[in-house]
Scaffold this active site. Structure first.
Site, PDB file in Angstrom:
ATOM      1  N   HIS A  40       0.817  -1.225   0.000  1.00  0.00           N
ATOM      2  CA  HIS A  40       0.000   0.000   0.000  1.00  0.00           C
ATOM      3  C   HIS A  40       0.849   1.273   0.000  1.00  0.00           C
ATOM      4  O   HIS A  40       0.346   2.356   0.264  1.00  0.00           O
ATOM      5  CB  HIS A  40      -1.000   0.000   1.176  1.00  0.00           C
ATOM      6  CG  HIS A  40      -2.031  -1.078   1.040  1.00  0.00           C
ATOM      7  ND1 HIS A  40      -3.243  -0.879   0.432  1.00  0.00           N
ATOM      8  CD2 HIS A  40      -2.001  -2.397   1.393  1.00  0.00           C
ATOM      9  CE1 HIS A  40      -3.930  -2.024   0.434  1.00  0.00           C
ATOM     10  NE2 HIS A  40      -3.186  -2.954   0.998  1.00  0.00           N
ATOM     11  N   GLY A  99      -7.501 -14.048  -7.544  1.00  0.00           N
ATOM     12  CA  GLY A  99      -7.893 -13.498  -6.247  1.00  0.00           C
ATOM     13  C   GLY A  99      -7.002 -13.939  -5.110  1.00  0.00           C
ATOM     14  O   GLY A  99      -7.429 -14.002  -3.968  1.00  0.00           O
ATOM     15  N   GLY A 159      -3.964 -12.555  -4.410  1.00  0.00           N
ATOM     16  CA  GLY A 159      -2.984 -11.526  -4.052  1.00  0.00           C
ATOM     17  C   GLY A 159      -1.714 -11.613  -4.884  1.00  0.00           C
ATOM     18  O   GLY A 159      -0.694 -11.023  -4.548  1.00  0.00           O
ATOM     19  N   SER A 179      -3.272 -11.300 -10.515  1.00  0.00           N
ATOM     20  CA  SER A 179      -3.753 -11.815 -11.792  1.00  0.00           C
ATOM     21  C   SER A 179      -4.327 -10.668 -12.628  1.00  0.00           C
ATOM     22  O   SER A 179      -4.289 -10.718 -13.861  1.00  0.00           O
ATOM     23  CB  SER A 179      -4.801 -12.896 -11.570  1.00  0.00           C
ATOM     24  OG  SER A 179      -5.754 -12.466 -10.633  1.00  0.00           O
ATOM     25  N   SER A 180      -4.819  -9.616 -11.988  1.00  0.00           N
ATOM     26  CA  SER A 180      -5.401  -8.500 -12.764  1.00  0.00           C
ATOM     27  C   SER A 180      -4.345  -7.813 -13.616  1.00  0.00           C
ATOM     28  O   SER A 180      -4.541  -7.607 -14.812  1.00  0.00           O
ATOM     29  CB  SER A 180      -6.039  -7.440 -11.861  1.00  0.00           C
ATOM     30  OG  SER A 180      -6.210  -7.867 -10.571  1.00  0.00           O
ATOM     31  N   ASP A 197       1.893  -3.418  -9.410  1.00  0.00           N
ATOM     32  CA  ASP A 197       1.621  -4.725 -10.021  1.00  0.00           C
ATOM     33  C   ASP A 197       1.939  -4.733 -11.517  1.00  0.00           C
ATOM     34  O   ASP A 197       2.562  -5.658 -12.032  1.00  0.00           O
ATOM     35  CB  ASP A 197       0.149  -5.110  -9.828  1.00  0.00           C
ATOM     36  CG  ASP A 197      -0.215  -5.214  -8.363  1.00  0.00           C
ATOM     37  OD1 ASP A 197       0.703  -5.233  -7.528  1.00  0.00           O
ATOM     38  OD2 ASP A 197      -1.414  -5.268  -8.068  1.00  0.00           O
ATOM     39  N   TYR A 230      -9.973  -1.224  -0.207  1.00  0.00           N
ATOM     40  CA  TYR A 230      -8.751  -0.715  -0.831  1.00  0.00           C
ATOM     41  C   TYR A 230      -8.889   0.786  -1.095  1.00  0.00           C
ATOM     42  O   TYR A 230      -8.031   1.584  -0.720  1.00  0.00           O
ATOM     43  CB  TYR A 230      -8.498  -1.466  -2.148  1.00  0.00           C
ATOM     44  CG  TYR A 230      -7.187  -1.113  -2.800  1.00  0.00           C
ATOM     45  CD1 TYR A 230      -6.042  -1.857  -2.557  1.00  0.00           C
ATOM     46  CD2 TYR A 230      -7.082  -0.011  -3.653  1.00  0.00           C
ATOM     47  CE1 TYR A 230      -4.829  -1.528  -3.146  1.00  0.00           C
ATOM     48  CE2 TYR A 230      -5.881   0.326  -4.244  1.00  0.00           C
ATOM     49  CZ  TYR A 230      -4.761  -0.440  -3.996  1.00  0.00           C
ATOM     50  OH  TYR A 230      -3.557  -0.097  -4.580  1.00  0.00           O
TER      51      TYR A 230
HETATM   52  C1  GLA Z   1      -2.883  -4.263  -5.022  1.00  0.00           C
HETATM   53  C2  GLA Z   1      -2.686  -3.046  -5.930  1.00  0.00           C
HETATM   54  C3  GLA Z   1      -1.262  -2.504  -5.859  1.00  0.00           C
HETATM   55  C4  GLA Z   1      -0.811  -2.310  -4.411  1.00  0.00           C
HETATM   56  C5  GLA Z   1      -1.127  -3.536  -3.564  1.00  0.00           C
HETATM   57  C6  GLA Z   1      -0.865  -3.309  -2.097  1.00  0.00           C
HETATM   58  O1  GLA Z   1      -2.142  -5.348  -5.483  1.00  0.00           O
HETATM   59  O2  GLA Z   1      -2.994  -3.369  -7.256  1.00  0.00           O
HETATM   60  O3  GLA Z   1      -1.161  -1.309  -6.582  1.00  0.00           O
HETATM   61  O4  GLA Z   1      -1.368  -1.141  -3.860  1.00  0.00           O
HETATM   62  O5  GLA Z   1      -2.478  -3.953  -3.688  1.00  0.00           O
HETATM   63  O6  GLA Z   1       0.472  -3.085  -1.878  1.00  0.00           O
END
Ligand code: GLA
Length: 374
Positions: free
Chosen positions: A25, A111, A113, A116-117, A161, A211
């Site tokens: 974050h 999903g 963490g 995958s997006s 990401d 988020y």
């Molecule tokens: C998700 C978001 C990222 C980042 C993380 C937390 O993966 O896509 O941009 O903020 O959460 O670190």
């Protein structure tokens, strides 16, 4: 879908997921992160179909949809928006994309963490860039993929990401400054330890709304501190002393969020140095410390992740662990001595099953290269 009968793909792209060692974050707070791509990935196969605007997208073993490039809009089916969002962003930069067919196959648990997006967005952008010779730079693809997530998926994510998915190098982590986008690849050698992911298999559905709430809470803190110091534009500019000066003006929640981000940025730089000096015990300690903050200050953990991190503490062979990614489930990242990996995986799985009645999924990951042509 009909196009599959005559599908002769001319291009295959592999787009990886990622882990983040530290810096959770911090990206949307203009701070530091330390991610890397992993071997788990989404594979895209493409062919041009001769049409001007008609496209088919099919996710193997799942479902497909057809679209027209002239009438792109947000879909009520969530996964389609990763595709549509990217096409929408590309259309603002170039009109060279024409009709194409595409299949998508994933060995990246969704999903969990592991992003995958971003892997979806970046793989599609990378593939279309090759297929239609769009001339987009890697950074342009990273940024348009992030914008697609903002506008079509609705998560106001940072850049980590997409950056990790495209820019990673095998055997390295990336120390990325999310403000300047300056970055260094740091080779890591963790032998005789391994990176073991424990997938909680839960992804609590408050994840995306919470988020955006976290982002707002950080912005609220910045706005309050800006009153005392106009130079502050993000939490990146805030020191612990500045936070303490403004503490009485903010709620305990906003204070805790800001406090976590300040500590977390420090932890990224400390862990980057620890990797450079091969001080793996320090890496492990930082992971545990970070999880504590994720759970108690930033409050993006969940009972399942907390349980697994606590469980790992009983093992001297585990140097450290924490939940990785956006939060509320997904995977914990564990640094485990190779001799204990099998025992740890087995015992974690049976303890987790006894506690939550969920089959834990445990697998090793290695720092891998970014999105590429296969
Ligand atoms: C998700 C978001 C990222 C980042 C993380 C937390 O993966 O896509 O941009 O903020 O959460 O670190």
């Amino acid at each position: 879908m009909q196009f599959l009968e005559n599908f002769t793909p001319e291009l295959t792209i592999a787009s990886p997921g990622r882990i983040n060692f530290i810096g959770e974050h911090t990206d949307y707070n203009m701070g530091y992160v330390l991610p890397t791509a992993i071997g788990n990935k989404i594979t895209f196969k493409f062919q041009k179909n001769g049409s001007d605007t008609h496209c088919n997208v099919y996710s193997l073993g799942y479902e497909g949809f057809a679209l027209d490039l002239n009438t792109i809009s947000i879909s009520s089916i969530e996964w389609e928006n990763y595709v549509l969002g990217v096409l929408n962003e590309i259309s603002k930069l170039t009109d060279k994309v024409k009709g194409f067919d595409c299949t998508i196959e994933s060995n990246l648990p969704l999903g969990s963490g592991l992003s995958s997006s971003a892997s979806m967005e970046c793989g599609l952008a990378f593939g279309l860039n090759e297929l239609f010779d769009l001339g987009l730079s890697k950074m342009a693809m990273v940024k348009l993929s992030q914008r697609a997530e903002h506008s079509y998926v609705g998560t106001q994510c940072g850049i980590m990401d997409q950056f990790a998915s495209v820019m990673s190098k095998e055997g390295n982590v990336i120390l990325l400054d999310c403000q300047s986008l300056e970055h260094q690849h740091i080779p890591i050698n963790i032998h005789p330890y391994k990176i073991i992911m424990l997938n909680t298999k839960v992804s609590h559905n408050l994840a995306s709304s919470e988020y955006n709430t976290r982002k707002q809470e950080c912005e609220e803190g910045v706005a309050l501190m800006k009153k005392a110091n106009l130079a502050i534009t993000s939490l990146r500019d805030v020191t612990r002393e500045m936070l303490e000066v403004s503490k009485s003006e903010m709620t305990q929640t906003v204070y805790n969020r800001c406090s976590f981000i300040i500590d977390e940025n420090k932890r990224v730089l400390e862990m980057a140095s620890a990797f450079k000096e091969n001080k793996l015990e320090t890496v492990g300690e930082i992971l545990y410390e970070a999880h504590d903050g994720i759970s108690k200050l930033y409050e993006v953990s969940c009972p399942e992740s907390d349980f697994l991190v606590e469980f790992s503490k009983a093992y001297p062979a585990v140097l450290g662990a924490r939940q990785t990614g956006g939060g509320f489930g997904g995977c914990t990242l564990n640094i485990v001595h190779e001799e204990t990996v099998e025992q740890f995986k087995k015992e974690a799985a049976s303890a987790y099953k006894a506690k939550f009645d969920i089959e834990l999924e445990a697998f090793e990951v290695k720092p891998s290269g970014g999105t590429s042509i296969v």
